[in-house]
Write a protein that holds these residues in place. Structure first.
Motif, PDB file in Angstrom:
ATOM      1  N   VAL B 147     -12.780 110.767  57.510  1.00 21.88           N
ATOM      2  CA  VAL B 147     -11.426 110.173  57.482  1.00 21.88           C
ATOM      3  C   VAL B 147     -11.094 109.570  58.837  1.00 21.88           C
ATOM      4  O   VAL B 147     -10.946 110.267  59.826  1.00 21.88           O
ATOM      5  CB  VAL B 147     -10.320 111.200  57.148  1.00 21.88           C
ATOM      6  CG1 VAL B 147     -10.105 111.291  55.679  1.00 21.88           C
ATOM      7  CG2 VAL B 147     -10.577 112.538  57.771  1.00 21.88           C
ATOM      8  N   SER B 148     -10.954 108.263  58.864  1.00 27.24           N
ATOM      9  CA  SER B 148     -10.629 107.611  60.120  1.00 27.24           C
ATOM     10  C   SER B 148      -9.781 106.390  59.833  1.00 27.24           C
ATOM     11  O   SER B 148      -9.289 106.198  58.726  1.00 27.24           O
ATOM     12  CB  SER B 148     -11.921 107.215  60.832  1.00 27.24           C
ATOM     13  OG  SER B 148     -12.603 106.258  60.046  1.00 27.24           O
ATOM     14  N   GLY B 149      -9.637 105.550  60.838  1.00 28.96           N
ATOM     15  CA  GLY B 149      -8.841 104.341  60.658  1.00 28.96           C
ATOM     16  C   GLY B 149      -9.347 103.491  59.521  1.00 28.96           C
ATOM     17  O   GLY B 149      -8.591 103.053  58.655  1.00 28.96           O
ATOM     18  N   GLY B 150     -10.649 103.278  59.500  1.00 30.97           N
ATOM     19  CA  GLY B 150     -11.199 102.352  58.529  1.00 30.97           C
ATOM     20  C   GLY B 150     -11.922 102.991  57.360  1.00 30.97           C
ATOM     21  O   GLY B 150     -12.300 102.306  56.419  1.00 30.97           O
ATOM     22  N   ALA B 173      -7.334 103.239  54.254  1.00 29.58           N
ATOM     23  CA  ALA B 173      -7.781 104.534  54.752  1.00 29.58           C
ATOM     24  C   ALA B 173      -6.553 105.254  55.319  1.00 29.58           C
ATOM     25  O   ALA B 173      -5.578 104.608  55.702  1.00 29.58           O
ATOM     26  CB  ALA B 173      -8.848 104.355  55.815  1.00 29.58           C
ATOM     27  N   PRO B 174      -6.593 106.602  55.375  1.00 30.53           N
ATOM     28  CA  PRO B 174      -5.408 107.327  55.850  1.00 30.53           C
ATOM     29  C   PRO B 174      -4.997 106.939  57.278  1.00 30.53           C
ATOM     30  O   PRO B 174      -3.815 106.877  57.577  1.00 30.53           O
ATOM     31  CB  PRO B 174      -5.831 108.793  55.794  1.00 30.53           C
ATOM     32  CG  PRO B 174      -7.042 108.846  54.958  1.00 30.53           C
ATOM     33  CD  PRO B 174      -7.656 107.495  54.947  1.00 30.53           C
ATOM     34  N   GLY B 175      -5.975 106.700  58.150  1.00 32.41           N
ATOM     35  CA  GLY B 175      -5.638 106.324  59.523  1.00 32.41           C
ATOM     36  C   GLY B 175      -4.830 105.037  59.556  1.00 32.41           C
ATOM     37  O   GLY B 175      -3.853 104.900  60.301  1.00 32.41           O
ATOM     38  N   GLU B 176      -5.239 104.122  58.706  1.00 32.59           N
ATOM     39  CA  GLU B 176      -4.519 102.856  58.587  1.00 32.59           C
ATOM     40  C   GLU B 176      -3.120 103.097  58.030  1.00 32.59           C
ATOM     41  O   GLU B 176      -2.141 102.483  58.489  1.00 32.59           O
ATOM     42  CB  GLU B 176      -5.321 101.942  57.655  1.00 32.59           C
ATOM     43  CG  GLU B 176      -4.673 100.624  57.348  1.00 32.59           C
ATOM     44  CD  GLU B 176      -5.558  99.757  56.449  1.00 32.59           C
ATOM     45  OE1 GLU B 176      -6.697 100.178  56.144  1.00 32.59           O
ATOM     46  OE2 GLU B 176      -5.106  98.679  56.056  1.00 32.59           O
ATOM     47  N   ALA B 177      -3.013 103.995  57.055  1.00 38.40           N
ATOM     48  CA  ALA B 177      -1.712 104.305  56.469  1.00 38.40           C
ATOM     49  C   ALA B 177      -0.787 104.917  57.530  1.00 38.40           C
ATOM     50  O   ALA B 177       0.397 104.580  57.600  1.00 38.40           O
ATOM     51  CB  ALA B 177      -1.886 105.260  55.286  1.00 38.40           C
ATOM     52  N   PHE B 178      -1.322 105.810  58.362  1.00 39.71           N
ATOM     53  CA  PHE B 178      -0.522 106.390  59.444  1.00 39.71           C
ATOM     54  C   PHE B 178      -0.037 105.289  60.395  1.00 39.71           C
ATOM     55  O   PHE B 178       1.120 105.270  60.806  1.00 39.71           O
ATOM     56  CB  PHE B 178      -1.328 107.431  60.228  1.00 39.71           C
ATOM     57  CG  PHE B 178      -1.179 108.841  59.710  1.00 39.71           C
ATOM     58  CD1 PHE B 178      -0.103 109.619  60.079  1.00 39.71           C
ATOM     59  CD2 PHE B 178      -2.121 109.373  58.849  1.00 39.71           C
ATOM     60  CE1 PHE B 178       0.048 110.914  59.607  1.00 39.71           C
ATOM     61  CE2 PHE B 178      -1.991 110.670  58.359  1.00 39.71           C
ATOM     62  CZ  PHE B 178      -0.902 111.446  58.737  1.00 39.71           C
ATOM     63  N   ASP B 179      -0.933 104.383  60.762  1.00 40.97           N
ATOM     64  CA  ASP B 179      -0.556 103.294  61.676  1.00 40.97           C
ATOM     65  C   ASP B 179       0.545 102.434  61.075  1.00 40.97           C
ATOM     66  O   ASP B 179       1.524 102.092  61.735  1.00 40.97           O
ATOM     67  CB  ASP B 179      -1.770 102.406  61.991  1.00 40.97           C
ATOM     68  CG  ASP B 179      -2.634 102.979  63.116  1.00 40.97           C
ATOM     69  OD1 ASP B 179      -2.225 103.983  63.719  1.00 40.97           O
ATOM     70  OD2 ASP B 179      -3.709 102.410  63.376  1.00 40.97           O
ATOM     71  N   LYS B 180       0.371 102.095  59.789  1.00 44.82           N
ATOM     72  CA  LYS B 180       1.348 101.205  59.158  1.00 44.82           C
ATOM     73  C   LYS B 180       2.675 101.912  58.934  1.00 44.82           C
ATOM     74  O   LYS B 180       3.737 101.309  59.108  1.00 44.82           O
ATOM     75  CB  LYS B 180       0.781 100.649  57.851  1.00 44.82           C
ATOM     76  CG  LYS B 180      -0.293  99.594  58.113  1.00 44.82           C
ATOM     77  CD  LYS B 180      -0.885  98.997  56.858  1.00 44.82           C
ATOM     78  CE  LYS B 180      -1.845  97.852  57.218  1.00 44.82           C
ATOM     79  NZ  LYS B 180      -2.632  97.399  56.051  1.00 44.82           N
TER      80      LYS B 180
END
Lengths: 152, 370
Positions: B147-150, B173-180
């Protein structure tokens, strides 16, 4: 300019498939709009309708570019959100892809002056209801004919 | 450390990784007493991330080329070895940005040609997936949640080239979801730590956020709809009260984190059941990637593993983000099996770990609404 009032994500996907069926190599679609407006959803539906072999179409936000083999030739799906300088577009190889592939570009404002002149711009905006979207097609050269009757 | 095996000769490998934003080189030794990271150098630009609302892509192939020489020299110097002390050159051959991957592959070919050392092309994702063997010496087969950004996928890892994908994200990806989500809430980047911090004082039950795809069988995940749900909730509040109070941001962050945690925990529980059906001798769950640094998620996954009677491990973050030590280590495992490459090694921008896995068609938004 063509306005499309999408009532649902399925509606948006159907429009994506109809547009996809009319694409050929060298076509560039610029997908504009804020986070959550449906840009990636549209791109995913369009790409999956043209894939030779079914596969997942993940968000390209982190990878910047995902390339697919489609029945209409290679498709490039790019998300330029993380780009900070338009010169980086050259290094992604996008300029060449504009000529040789079908390109779907999210956050195209990062392209700066390198906007391909014949591109079709689709602007996504939230509609009144949660699932509704307003999709505005701003057509470049040749597109008005090719998009004839695209909205039923 | 890797399982001890007196029959294994000690091998030292140089690893080269330039498939994404960072340029990295490392020297790893693998021998009878296990694996050791002798050096791991990453040239990135973390300090700039906060200014641009996300990870800054260092996409320039040119920049990779310029940095490769420097990081390789630094990796050799730090490890106190020269090229002559090495047993192989491992390099990420994909997947990733073509310019970066090409630069690394060309550089590795040059080094291999000049030294006569074996050249080993490594899949970047395999590097991540084998990291728990480098750090904890896990025995095959183990269950891996990457599980990472991408990335976001469940893999059963049964050998250095034997990966079975049980499921993964069908959109973000969850990392992207956190960023957004952080961006939508006006929180700083990177979004993971910012959301976690804001969530500490939040009420996770105030907003009913979706648990995408929980209602469907299997291990696929979706996070795009969760992002849209945050957007909706935010806009409703802004319309009603003219802006967001600190309390609102905390509650939304807490609700978001709880939703991601619930989804990851439940899908992990399902993946574990599939994995345990293989009757592994030493069952283990490894979680690798920046998202594992989130305390709420980590603790939920630890509980799931412990309930299933499975060892839980999360390799140190420095070896979960992009690095070259994992490439050197994966190269060592391939070299031990005689799986080396010649000068025809090609850069592969797309290189799925498990070609046979059937993708899930459709989009996550349906799941989000369900």
């Amino acid at each position: 300019m063509i306005l499309f009032a999408s009532q649902s994500s399925d509606d948006t996907a159907a429009l994506a498939r109809r547009i996809g069926a009319r694409l050929r190599s060298g076509d560039v679609l610029l997908l504009d709009g804020p986070i959550g407006a449906g840009k990636t959803h549209f791109a995913r539906a369009l790409i999956q309708s043209l894939l030779i072999r079914p596969e997942d179409v993940p968000s390209p936000t982190f990878t910047l570019v995902q390339v697919y083999d489609s029945v209409a030739g290679p498709i490039w799906h790019a998300d330029l959100y993380r780009l900070t300088d338009p010169s980086e577009v050259e290094e992604l190889g996008l300029s060449d892809a504009f000529d040789s592939a079908i390109c779907l570009i999210e956050w195209p404002d990062r392209l700066g002056i390198r906007l391909p002149p014949g591109a079709l711009r689709l602007v996504f905006a939230q509609g009144a209801g949660d699932d509704q979207r307003q999709i505005t097609c701003v057509a470049g050269d040749g597109w008005p004919d090719r998009l004839k009757d695209i909205v039923p | 450390m890797t399982a001890r095996n007196p029959d294994v000769p000690t091998r030292r490998l140089l690893g080269i990784e330039s498939s994404c934003d960072d340029t990295a080189a490392a020297v790893v030794s693998v021998g009878p007493v296990g694996a050791r990271v002798l050096s791991s150098i990453v040239a990135g630009q973390t300090a700039l991330h906060a200014d641009f609302g996300g990870v800054v892509p260092e996409i320039a192939a040119r920049a990779h080329v310029e940095k490769l020489d420097t990081v390789i020299r630094a990796a050799l110097d730090t490890a106190e070895v020269t090229l002559r002390d090495l047993d192989g050159i491992a390099v990420t051959a994909g997947p990733g940005l073509i310019g970066g991957v090409l630069s690394g592959v060309m550089c590795a070919k040059g080094l291999a040609a000049a030294t006569g050392l074996p050249l080993i092309g490594v899949n970047h994702l395999a590097g991540h997936a084998l990291t728990p063997r480098l750090t904890d010496g896990l025995a095959y087969p183990y269950l891996m949640l990457l599980v990472s950004g991408g990335h976001c996928q469940f893999l059963i890892v049964a050998g250095p080239t034997d990966f079975t994908r049980l499921g993964g994200t069908i959109d973000d990806a969850p990392g992207e979801a956190f960023d957004k989500a952080a961006r939508l809430l006006g929180l700083p980047q990177p979004g993971g730590p910012a959301i976690e911090q804001a969530a500490m004082t939040g009420d996770a039950t105030r907003f009913r956020l979706p648990r995408p795809l929980l209602d469907r069988p299997g291990c696929d995940l979706s996070f795009s709809g969760l992002k849209t749900a945050i957007l909706r909730a935010r806009d409703t509040l802004v319309t009603a009260q003219g802006g967001l109070y600190r309390r609102d941001v905390a509650d939304l962050a807490a609700g978001f984190q709880a939703a991601v945690t619930d989804v990851l925990a439940e899908k992990t529980r399902r993946a574990l059941m599939t994995y345990l059906a293989l009757s592994p001798d030493a069952p283990a769950l490894a979680v690798a990637g920046g998202v594992a640094a989130n305390c709420s998620i980590r603790s939920a996954l630890q509980t799931v593993a412990s309930n299933a009677g499975v060892q839980f491990t999360a390799p140190p973050l420095a070896l979960c983000t992009d690095n070259a030590a994992m490439i050197a280590y994966a190269g060592a495992e391939l070299l031990a099996l005689g799986l080396t490459d010649d000068m025809t090694l090609a850069a592969r921008p797309r290189w799925p770990l498990d070609n046979d896995a059937a993708p899930m068609l459709g989009s996550g938004r349906k799941g989000a609404k369900a």
